[in-house]
Write a protein that holds these residues in place. Structure first.
Motif, PDB file in Angstrom:
ATOM      1  N   LEU A  52     -12.025 -18.788   4.237  1.00  0.00           N
ATOM      2  CA  LEU A  52     -12.299 -18.337   5.731  1.00  0.00           C
ATOM      3  C   LEU A  52     -14.134 -19.790   5.784  1.00  0.00           C
ATOM      4  CD1 LEU A  52     -13.780 -15.025   6.191  1.00  0.00           C
ATOM      5  CD2 LEU A  52     -12.077 -16.502   7.566  1.00  0.00           C
ATOM      6  N   PRO A  53     -14.164 -20.645   6.774  1.00  0.00           N
ATOM      7  CA  PRO A  53     -14.711 -21.575   6.832  1.00  0.00           C
ATOM      8  C   PRO A  53     -15.791 -21.256   6.730  1.00  0.00           C
ATOM      9  CG  PRO A  53     -13.966 -21.304   9.212  1.00  0.00           C
ATOM     10  CD  PRO A  53     -12.996 -20.179   8.507  1.00  0.00           C
ATOM     11  N   THR A  54     -15.942 -20.537   5.629  1.00  0.00           N
ATOM     12  CA  THR A  54     -18.056 -20.450   5.420  1.00  0.00           C
ATOM     13  C   THR A  54     -18.849 -22.004   5.090  1.00  0.00           C
ATOM     14  OG1 THR A  54     -17.570 -19.787   3.157  1.00  0.00           O
ATOM     15  CG2 THR A  54     -17.742 -17.719   5.062  1.00  0.00           C
ATOM     16  N   ARG A  55     -20.081 -21.552   4.916  1.00  0.00           N
ATOM     17  CA  ARG A  55     -21.410 -22.783   4.979  1.00  0.00           C
ATOM     18  C   ARG A  55     -20.067 -22.942   3.551  1.00  0.00           C
ATOM     19  NH1 ARG A  55     -26.446 -22.024   8.431  1.00  0.00           N
ATOM     20  NH2 ARG A  55     -25.270 -22.910  10.378  1.00  0.00           N
ATOM     21  N   ASP A  56     -20.196 -22.296   2.658  1.00  0.00           N
ATOM     22  CA  ASP A  56     -21.336 -22.536   1.421  1.00  0.00           C
ATOM     23  C   ASP A  56     -19.277 -23.401   1.134  1.00  0.00           C
ATOM     24  OD1 ASP A  56     -18.376 -19.986   1.684  1.00  0.00           O
ATOM     25  OD2 ASP A  56     -19.329 -19.629  -0.641  1.00  0.00           O
ATOM     26  N   ARG A  57     -18.277 -22.689   1.596  1.00  0.00           N
ATOM     27  CA  ARG A  57     -16.644 -23.839   1.739  1.00  0.00           C
ATOM     28  C   ARG A  57     -16.746 -24.475   2.276  1.00  0.00           C
ATOM     29  NH1 ARG A  57     -11.602 -22.041   0.296  1.00  0.00           N
ATOM     30  NH2 ARG A  57     -11.607 -23.099   2.368  1.00  0.00           N
ATOM     31  N   LEU A  58     -17.693 -25.189   3.175  1.00  0.00           N
ATOM     32  CA  LEU A  58     -17.941 -26.204   3.646  1.00  0.00           C
ATOM     33  C   LEU A  58     -18.356 -27.400   3.315  1.00  0.00           C
ATOM     34  CD1 LEU A  58     -18.558 -25.310   7.939  1.00  0.00           C
ATOM     35  CD2 LEU A  58     -16.089 -26.019   6.944  1.00  0.00           C
ATOM     36  N   SER A  59     -19.565 -26.689   2.570  1.00  0.00           N
ATOM     37  CA  SER A  59     -20.046 -27.593   1.583  1.00  0.00           C
ATOM     38  C   SER A  59     -19.579 -27.892   0.136  1.00  0.00           C
ATOM     39  CB  SER A  59     -21.701 -26.931   1.074  1.00  0.00           C
ATOM     40  OG  SER A  59     -22.440 -27.418   0.264  1.00  0.00           O
ATOM     41  N   SER A  60     -18.906 -27.020  -0.090  1.00  0.00           N
ATOM     42  CA  SER A  60     -17.737 -27.575  -1.220  1.00  0.00           C
ATOM     43  C   SER A  60     -16.638 -28.621  -0.812  1.00  0.00           C
ATOM     44  CB  SER A  60     -17.146 -26.686  -1.953  1.00  0.00           C
ATOM     45  OG  SER A  60     -15.974 -26.054  -0.588  1.00  0.00           O
ATOM     46  N   PHE A  61     -16.498 -28.879   0.260  1.00  0.00           N
ATOM     47  CA  PHE A  61     -15.345 -29.434   0.558  1.00  0.00           C
ATOM     48  C   PHE A  61     -16.997 -31.052   0.715  1.00  0.00           C
ATOM     49  CE2 PHE A  61     -13.032 -26.393   2.803  1.00  0.00           C
ATOM     50  CZ  PHE A  61     -12.417 -26.516   2.048  1.00  0.00           C
ATOM     51  N   GLY A  62     -17.446 -31.446   0.533  1.00  0.00           N
ATOM     52  CA  GLY A  62     -18.366 -33.016   1.389  1.00  0.00           C
ATOM     53  C   GLY A  62     -19.423 -32.490   2.616  1.00  0.00           C
ATOM     54  N   MET A  63     -18.875 -31.447   3.037  1.00  0.00           N
ATOM     55  CA  MET A  63     -19.564 -31.745   4.592  1.00  0.00           C
ATOM     56  C   MET A  63     -21.633 -31.600   4.239  1.00  0.00           C
ATOM     57  SD  MET A  63     -16.969 -29.770   7.123  1.00  0.00           S
ATOM     58  CE  MET A  63     -17.597 -30.082   8.533  1.00  0.00           C
ATOM     59  N   GLY A  66     -30.119 -15.758   7.534  1.00  0.00           N
ATOM     60  CA  GLY A  66     -30.937 -16.560   6.646  1.00  0.00           C
ATOM     61  C   GLY A  66     -31.366 -16.534   5.885  1.00  0.00           C
ATOM     62  N   ARG A  67     -30.970 -15.750   5.458  1.00  0.00           N
ATOM     63  CA  ARG A  67     -32.498 -15.075   3.887  1.00  0.00           C
ATOM     64  C   ARG A  67     -31.189 -15.810   2.488  1.00  0.00           C
ATOM     65  NH1 ARG A  67     -33.534  -8.772   5.307  1.00  0.00           N
ATOM     66  NH2 ARG A  67     -34.798  -9.283   6.981  1.00  0.00           N
ATOM     67  N   LYS A  68     -29.739 -15.639   2.962  1.00  0.00           N
ATOM     68  CA  LYS A  68     -29.161 -15.790   1.150  1.00  0.00           C
ATOM     69  C   LYS A  68     -27.643 -17.238   2.039  1.00  0.00           C
ATOM     70  CE  LYS A  68     -29.351 -11.341  -1.613  1.00  0.00           C
ATOM     71  NZ  LYS A  68     -28.551 -10.566  -1.574  1.00  0.00           N
ATOM     72  N   GLN A  69     -27.466 -17.502   0.531  1.00  0.00           N
ATOM     73  CA  GLN A  69     -26.379 -18.778   0.915  1.00  0.00           C
ATOM     74  C   GLN A  69     -24.868 -17.599   1.718  1.00  0.00           C
ATOM     75  OE1 GLN A  69     -24.621 -19.919  -2.224  1.00  0.00           O
ATOM     76  NE2 GLN A  69     -23.335 -21.665  -1.756  1.00  0.00           N
ATOM     77  N   GLU A  70     -24.238 -18.338   2.626  1.00  0.00           N
ATOM     78  CA  GLU A  70     -23.401 -18.372   3.483  1.00  0.00           C
ATOM     79  C   GLU A  70     -22.232 -18.187   2.389  1.00  0.00           C
ATOM     80  OE1 GLU A  70     -22.440 -18.235   7.887  1.00  0.00           O
ATOM     81  OE2 GLU A  70     -20.893 -19.364   7.053  1.00  0.00           O
ATOM     82  N   THR A  71     -21.258 -16.910   2.234  1.00  0.00           N
ATOM     83  CA  THR A  71     -20.526 -17.123   1.783  1.00  0.00           C
ATOM     84  C   THR A  71     -19.568 -15.961   2.142  1.00  0.00           C
ATOM     85  OG1 THR A  71     -20.961 -14.874   0.292  1.00  0.00           O
ATOM     86  CG2 THR A  71     -21.091 -17.337  -0.478  1.00  0.00           C
ATOM     87  N   ARG A  72     -18.457 -15.110   1.662  1.00  0.00           N
ATOM     88  CA  ARG A  72     -17.334 -14.488   2.212  1.00  0.00           C
ATOM     89  C   ARG A  72     -18.072 -13.273   2.184  1.00  0.00           C
ATOM     90  NH1 ARG A  72     -11.863 -13.276  -0.553  1.00  0.00           N
ATOM     91  NH2 ARG A  72     -13.362 -12.571  -2.416  1.00  0.00           N
ATOM     92  N   ASP A  73     -18.105 -12.928   0.967  1.00  0.00           N
ATOM     93  CA  ASP A  73     -18.528 -11.682   0.454  1.00  0.00           C
ATOM     94  C   ASP A  73     -19.907 -11.718   0.806  1.00  0.00           C
ATOM     95  OD1 ASP A  73     -16.047 -11.308  -1.078  1.00  0.00           O
ATOM     96  OD2 ASP A  73     -16.893 -12.519  -2.923  1.00  0.00           O
ATOM     97  N   HIS A  74     -21.118 -12.269   1.107  1.00  0.00           N
ATOM     98  CA  HIS A  74     -21.926 -12.232   1.735  1.00  0.00           C
ATOM     99  C   HIS A  74     -21.936 -11.790   3.485  1.00  0.00           C
ATOM    100  CE1 HIS A  74     -26.444 -12.828   3.221  1.00  0.00           C
ATOM    101  NE2 HIS A  74     -26.378 -13.655   4.488  1.00  0.00           N
ATOM    102  N   ILE A  75     -21.293 -12.541   4.152  1.00  0.00           N
ATOM    103  CA  ILE A  75     -21.041 -12.255   5.303  1.00  0.00           C
ATOM    104  C   ILE A  75     -20.418 -10.897   5.679  1.00  0.00           C
ATOM    105  CG2 ILE A  75     -19.561 -12.391   7.574  1.00  0.00           C
ATOM    106  CD1 ILE A  75     -19.829 -15.631   6.612  1.00  0.00           C
ATOM    107  N   PHE A  76     -19.390 -10.453   4.957  1.00  0.00           N
ATOM    108  CA  PHE A  76     -18.618  -8.808   5.548  1.00  0.00           C
ATOM    109  C   PHE A  76     -19.284  -7.846   4.575  1.00  0.00           C
ATOM    110  CE2 PHE A  76     -15.396 -11.999   6.348  1.00  0.00           C
ATOM    111  CZ  PHE A  76     -15.193 -11.308   7.929  1.00  0.00           C
ATOM    112  N   PHE A  77     -20.431  -7.965   3.152  1.00  0.00           N
ATOM    113  CA  PHE A  77     -20.233  -6.916   2.351  1.00  0.00           C
ATOM    114  C   PHE A  77     -22.307  -6.577   2.637  1.00  0.00           C
ATOM    115  CE2 PHE A  77     -15.965  -7.914   1.242  1.00  0.00           C
ATOM    116  CZ  PHE A  77     -16.112  -7.087   1.511  1.00  0.00           C
TER     117      PHE A  77
END
Length: 131
Positions: free
Chosen positions: A91-102, A112-123
């Motif tokens: 999924l194009p989560t913000r942590d993945r987009l950031s890892s691509f250099g965006m 807005g409390r933690k880093q947006e990851t797949r696990d954070h969004i769903f759990f």
């Protein structure tokens, strides 16, 4: 460009006699170039089907254990694709987009409390837990 522009050329002609033109689409050129690839099929056989060609050119992996959970008779394609991408962590989560250099904020768009990851969004996300 009309998707059927080559139909009148194809009807009544052998696939192996057709030629590229300057107006040929990239897809049409790719299909014509497949003629030179050895697919292990008798392409001159009149009963060869598109499915036979597709099976010959695609790369197959073993099915995963969870495929029937999302790809079943009553699935909603949009939901199945999102679940499939989530399971594969694509999924194009913000942590993945950031890892691509965006250059994106990595904080969760929902809470807005933690880093947006797949696990954070769903759990872990407070917002998604309430929903």
């Amino acid at each position: 460009m009309c998707p059927f522009e080559h139909l009148e050329i194809v009807l009544g002609s052998s696939f192996f006699q057709l030629r590229e033109t300057t107006t040929s689409s990239w897809l049409w050129r790719k299909l014509l170039r497949l003629r030179s690839v050895d697919l292990g099929l008798d392409l001159l056989c009149p009963t060869i089907s598109i499915i036979d060609i597709w099976d010959a050119i695609r790369f197959r992996k073993e099915r995963v254990l969870w495929h029937k959970l999302i790809w079943h008779a009553f699935h909603i394609p949009k939901h199945s694709i999102v679940v499939w991408m989530a399971i594969l962590n694509r999924l194009p989560t913000r942590d993945r987009l950031s890892s691509f250099g965006m250059q994106v904020e990595i904080g969760c768009v929902l809470c807005g409390r933690k880093q947006e990851t797949r696990d954070h969004i769903f759990f872990d996300c407070v917002f998604s837990r309430k929903v």
